[in-house]
Design a protein around this motif. Structure first.
Motif, PDB file in Angstrom:
ATOM      1  N   ALA A 678      45.006  63.450  40.932  1.00  0.00           N
ATOM      2  CA  ALA A 678      44.036  63.559  40.014  1.00  0.00           C
ATOM      3  C   ALA A 678      44.023  64.602  38.841  1.00  0.00           C
ATOM      4  N   ALA A 679      44.390  65.725  39.042  1.00  0.00           N
ATOM      5  CA  ALA A 679      44.760  66.997  38.291  1.00  0.00           C
ATOM      6  C   ALA A 679      45.673  66.573  37.313  1.00  0.00           C
ATOM      7  N   GLY A 680      46.756  65.714  37.780  1.00  0.00           N
ATOM      8  CA  GLY A 680      47.886  65.386  36.859  1.00  0.00           C
ATOM      9  C   GLY A 680      47.232  64.363  35.994  1.00  0.00           C
ATOM     10  N   TYR A 681      46.167  63.416  36.278  1.00  0.00           N
ATOM     11  CA  TYR A 681      45.640  62.555  35.114  1.00  0.00           C
ATOM     12  C   TYR A 681      44.645  63.200  34.426  1.00  0.00           C
ATOM     13  N   PHE A 695      42.415  55.634  37.131  1.00  0.00           N
ATOM     14  CA  PHE A 695      42.504  56.452  38.169  1.00  0.00           C
ATOM     15  C   PHE A 695      41.233  56.544  39.128  1.00  0.00           C
ATOM     16  N   LEU A 696      40.584  56.899  38.346  1.00  0.00           N
ATOM     17  CA  LEU A 696      38.907  57.345  39.059  1.00  0.00           C
ATOM     18  C   LEU A 696      38.254  55.960  39.559  1.00  0.00           C
ATOM     19  N   ARG A 697      38.600  54.887  38.877  1.00  0.00           N
ATOM     20  CA  ARG A 697      37.925  53.807  39.344  1.00  0.00           C
ATOM     21  C   ARG A 697      38.372  53.235  40.516  1.00  0.00           C
ATOM     22  N   MET A 716      36.611  69.414  37.458  1.00  0.00           N
ATOM     23  CA  MET A 716      37.735  68.733  36.682  1.00  0.00           C
ATOM     24  C   MET A 716      37.382  67.764  35.700  1.00  0.00           C
ATOM     25  N   ILE A 717      36.587  66.615  36.305  1.00  0.00           N
ATOM     26  CA  ILE A 717      36.161  65.753  35.439  1.00  0.00           C
ATOM     27  C   ILE A 717      35.311  66.255  34.210  1.00  0.00           C
ATOM     28  N   ASP A 718      34.406  67.158  34.230  1.00  0.00           N
ATOM     29  CA  ASP A 718      33.613  67.710  33.602  1.00  0.00           C
ATOM     30  C   ASP A 718      34.465  68.071  32.262  1.00  0.00           C
ATOM     31  N   ARG A 719      35.537  69.018  32.919  1.00  0.00           N
ATOM     32  CA  ARG A 719      36.453  69.455  31.576  1.00  0.00           C
ATOM     33  C   ARG A 719      37.134  68.411  30.873  1.00  0.00           C
ATOM     34  N   LEU A 720      37.428  67.445  31.527  1.00  0.00           N
ATOM     35  CA  LEU A 720      38.059  66.298  30.807  1.00  0.00           C
ATOM     36  C   LEU A 720      37.152  65.748  29.800  1.00  0.00           C
ATOM     37  N   GLU A 735      36.237  51.969  31.479  1.00  0.00           N
ATOM     38  CA  GLU A 735      36.781  52.395  32.728  1.00  0.00           C
ATOM     39  C   GLU A 735      35.859  53.491  33.518  1.00  0.00           C
ATOM     40  N   LEU A 736      35.314  54.338  32.834  1.00  0.00           N
ATOM     41  CA  LEU A 736      34.504  55.413  33.322  1.00  0.00           C
ATOM     42  C   LEU A 736      33.142  54.786  33.986  1.00  0.00           C
ATOM     43  N   ARG A 737      32.760  54.066  33.288  1.00  0.00           N
ATOM     44  CA  ARG A 737      31.419  53.160  33.648  1.00  0.00           C
ATOM     45  C   ARG A 737      31.716  52.489  34.908  1.00  0.00           C
ATOM     46  N   GLN A 738      32.718  51.702  34.901  1.00  0.00           N
ATOM     47  CA  GLN A 738      33.374  50.959  36.086  1.00  0.00           C
ATOM     48  C   GLN A 738      33.464  51.983  37.356  1.00  0.00           C
ATOM     49  N   ALA A 739      34.002  53.032  36.894  1.00  0.00           N
ATOM     50  CA  ALA A 739      34.326  54.059  38.068  1.00  0.00           C
ATOM     51  C   ALA A 739      32.984  54.441  38.712  1.00  0.00           C
ATOM     52  N   PHE A 740      32.093  54.919  38.069  1.00  0.00           N
ATOM     53  CA  PHE A 740      30.739  55.538  38.386  1.00  0.00           C
ATOM     54  C   PHE A 740      29.757  54.337  39.008  1.00  0.00           C
TER      55      PHE A 740
END
Length: 798
Positions: A678-681, A695-697, A716-720, A735-740
């Motif tokens: 996850a950190a790599g992404y 990835f998060l999705r 980590m997500i917050d920093r991104l 994609e973030l909306r799909q993930a959450f």
């Protein structure tokens, strides 16, 4: 044509073309428009005056055995003769409808009453198809009366809107008050003009010329046998038939080419009588030879029969329809009063006078209802009275056949089942039924019957709500809601499959087995097994094993195998709920499919877009089934396949996240591996961060609890999100909306609280914001209008 267009009245031309009818002639041709009350009215008079020894009727000759059924006192119109023809390429079918006001049915009934023979003389349906380029849904051809350049010119000259309005004014209404001889002359003149402006090539391609040759042959034969013959045929054919016949010394002979018939077996061609509906006979619903609003003209015909005279029947029919519409509208809480009905009737009568009609007809009825029943502008929110009027004008009657009518046993079984389960098939109105599958055995039987009818493609029923096992959706629903509707097409579809079995269940079972034997992929074969399951063919499931083994062995498509596996798994899990037999065979098939899928899974590493999300779903399904005791032995094989897939450097981000999520919880190393990946992404290069949403999705699809179980993951997500530019954020947003979107409301609330804390705020602060300034609101409105205009202009250009 030019002569006709100089005058306003068609009757002027008919007067110049009138010939004295010779009631001693060997043949009397009576021209008709199919389902026309005025033609039926004058036909009765012509039969009485001519006193024929036989009545010949335009209708396929191989339906002669159906004439007693049509003439039977217990047969109630509307009914139809259903013709079918099959060749190696396709199955063909057509209908020959009969209404009470159809001249052909009136001729059949008159022949029965006078105890004289009646015959159908037209070319059989299969011969029409083989001898021409025609592919007809009906053997009637009144469309030839209404599709012509001549009709367009006639509308312009008479200031009428359509062929149907011309027909009603000059024939249906005006013709009722003419002598039969004058009416026949007018029909012949009109049809002759139309035929003279129809290209011969069109007549040949349509099959019109070939049919006329055959009919003329039959007429000549009947004249030799019976002496005096009355021929009831579409007016368009009269000139063609007369041109193929020659009279000498009182005898009629055929002078055309002999029609050679093909040797068609009874298995490939046949005819059955069917109940029909007014709705199916309405020209507005696609019946090319029908008349508009048959229910209205049925009312006219009943008025003629009741009164014994045509005077006032149209005005009474208009009044009846207006009152019926007003009553129906008031039941729907529409503001249509008795005074509105009176106003509408007065307007219809005034319109008739203005348009030169003796009585108001269908078009005056429609126009008056529009003016009197619709308050304000006519739109979908105000036009309910007009829709109700159209329903009443179409008619809701469904016909009924006498007990002696020949029919496949399948149709009788269908009617018995409908009676048993309470499905109303005496009307064309749509019905609805709610079924509780697991509390009432009867409801489960009804559900299986409806699925059988659906599988046979009869169009009888459609599931509105409930578990959709075929598409593996809403599998936990325990109730079903079905909509059903009877029509002649339902019976026709059952006739088409009547060779497959004598009952609906037997026919559906035979069609299922036939389709299953032809299935070549795991997806299709397992889908058919699911359909069989829904139809109640539970014992047959075990018999599917041999063919399914063969299909699984040959199938090398990962997605076909995976979808087939999902169907098999669903059937296995529902065995107790649906009271099925032992699922041992399903367990064996699942094992075979599982082994093939895990072998192919690593090769799916690079799938993109939609296939990536489908692959995620299949991975979850494979993982879940290994949690069951019967399939626990497959767990190590699946883990090995997952590792091989993750070892591919080109693995798709979403699929990688989903598989890592499935491995979550096995040991600390896996959790750490997820964090590092996850950190790599999330903290990697710009290219890697652009894939972080995918990835998060994938990760949250299979292990959304990881965000809570692993400290430091949410920061980590917050920093991104803080580091992303506005443009990059908008790219990732879908994609973030799909993930959450995988999180529950309570989980979303917890994430919001922790995210607020990371930024030095409380959760309630997230719901506070500054008010929008009026200028900002106006700017937003202007921007919205601009965007809408650009979109509309682009759509117009395309």
């Amino acid at each position: 044509m030019e002569q006709l267009l100089r005058g306003q009245e068609i009757s002027e031309v008919s007067g110049r073309n009138r010939e004295k009818l010779d009631f001693s002639a060997p043949t009397l041709f009576f021209p008709v428009r199919h389902h026309s009350p005025v033609c039926a009215f004058h036909l009765q008079k012509a039969i009485a005056a001519y006193e024929p020894g036989c009545i010949l009727i335009e209708g396929p000759a191989n339906a002669g055995e159906m004439i007693p059924v049509l003439a039977h006192k217990d047969t109630k119109a509307p009914v139809a003769l259903y013709y079918f023809y099959k060749d190696k390429k396709e199955d063909y079918k057509c209908y020959y409808p009969f209404l009470d006001c159809s001249p052909e049915l009136v001729a059949v009934r008159e022949a029965e009453r006078r105890e004289i023979p009646a015959r159908f003389i037209d070319l059989p349906y299969g011969e029409i198809l083989l001898g021409t380029q025609a592919r007809k849904q009906t053997v009637n051809d009144d469309y030839l009366l209404s599709r012509s350049k001549y009709i367009k010119l006639l509308c312009e000259k008479t200031n009428l809107r359509s062929f149907d309005e011309i027909w009603e004014k000059y024939f249906e209404i005006g013709g009722l008050f003419m002598e039969t001889e004058a009416f026949m002359a007018q029909m012949n003149a009109y049809c002759s003009l139309l035929r003279s402006h129809t290209p011969q090539e069109e007549l040949k391609e349509d099959g019109c010329l070939l049919r006329e040759q055959y009919m003329a042959e039959q007429i000549a034969k009947a004249c030799r046998e019976y002496g005096k013959v009355l021929v009831v045929t579409g007016g368009f054919h009269v000139d063609g038939l007369k041109g193929l016949l020659s009279e000498k010394d009182g005898e009629l002979s055929y002078v055309g080419d002999k029609v050679k018939l093909h040797n068609i077996s009874s298995e490939n061609q046949g005819v059955y009588p069917l109940s029909y509906s007014m709705e199916a006979a309405d020209a507005q619903n696609g019946y090319a030879s029908g008349m508009l609003s048959p229910g209205f003209y049925q009312q006219v015909w009943e008025g003629i029969a009741e009164e014994g005279s045509p005077v006032g029947v149209y005005e009474k029919a208009v009044l009846h329809q207006l009152v019926s519409t007003g009553r129906a509208a008031r039941r729907k809480k529409e503001a249509v009063s008795s005074y509105d009905e009176i106003c509408a009737l007065m307007m219809a009568k005034d319109l008739a006078a203005l348009r030169g009609k003796r009585e108001p007809g269908l078009f005056e009825l429609r126009d008056a209802a529009l003016s009197s029943f619709v308050k304000g502008e006519c739109n979908p929110s105000t036009d309910l009275p007009l829709r109700l009027l159209q329903e009443i004008n179409t008619g809701r009657q469904v016909g009924e056949l006498c007990a002696d009518a020949p029919r496949p046993h399948l149709l009788s079984d269908f009617e018995e089942k409908c009676k048993k389960y309470g499905f109303k098939i005496q009307t064309a109105a749509r019905g609805e039924v709610e079924l509780s599958l697991f509390t009432k055995k009867r409801h489960l039987e009804m559900s299986r019957f409806l699925y059988q009818m659906e599988f046979l493609e009869t169009g009888f029923a459609r599931r509105l709500k409930g578990a959709d096992l075929v598409n593996r959706r809403d599998k936990n629903r325990i109730r079903e809601i079905w909509s059903y509707r009877f029509s002649s097409q339902v019976l026709a579809a059952l006739v088409d499959v009547s060779m497959a079995g004598g009952t609906v269940r037997d026919a559906a079972r035979a069609q299922l087995l036939k389709a299953f034997e032809k299935s070549a992929g795991s997806r299709d074969a397992a889908r058919l097994m699911t359909q069989g399951f829904l139809m109640g063919f539970l014992k047959e499931q075990a018999g599917f094993g041999a063919h399914m083994d063969e299909v699984l062995a040959k199938d090398g498509d990962f997605f076909s195998l995976a979808e087939g596996f999902s169907h098999l798994r669903m059937l296995y899990e529902l065995k107790e709920l649906y009271q099925t037999e032992d699922a041992g065979e399903l367990s064996r098939l699942l094992g075979i499919a599982f082994q093939k899928i895990v072998q192919l899974l690593p090769s799916m590493a690079g799938v993109k877009d939609r296939q990536q999300w489908e692959c995620m779903e299949h991975c979850l399904s494979l993982y879940q089934i290994t949690g069951k005791a019967q399939f626990a032995g497959f767990h190590p094989v699946l883990l090995e396949s997952f590792e091989r897939l993750l070892g591919d450097r080109e693995v798709s981000p979403g699929l990688e996240g989903a598989v890592l999520g499935l491995l979550h919880g096995y040991d600390g190393e896996i959790d750490e591996r997820i964090r590092e990946t996850a950190a790599g992404y999330l903290e990697g290069t710009e290219k890697q961060r652009s894939k972080s949403g995918e990835f998060l999705r994938g990760l949250f699809y299979t292990a959304r609890d990881f965000i809570f179980a692993r400290q430091g993951f949410l920061p980590m997500i917050d920093r991104l999100l803080k580091e992303l530019s506005g443009e990059d954020f908008m790219k990732l947003l879908p994609e973030l909306r799909q993930a959450f979107g995988y999180f529950t409301p309570l989980e979303i609330d917890r994430i919001a609280r922790e995210a607020a804390a990371l930024n030095g705020a409380e959760k309630k602060a997230l719901f506070k914001g500054r008010s929008v300034l009026p200028a900002e609101y106006e700017y937003g409105e202007a921007l919205d209008l601009y965007a809408r205009g650009r979109r509309d202009r682009r759509g117009t250009a395309e």
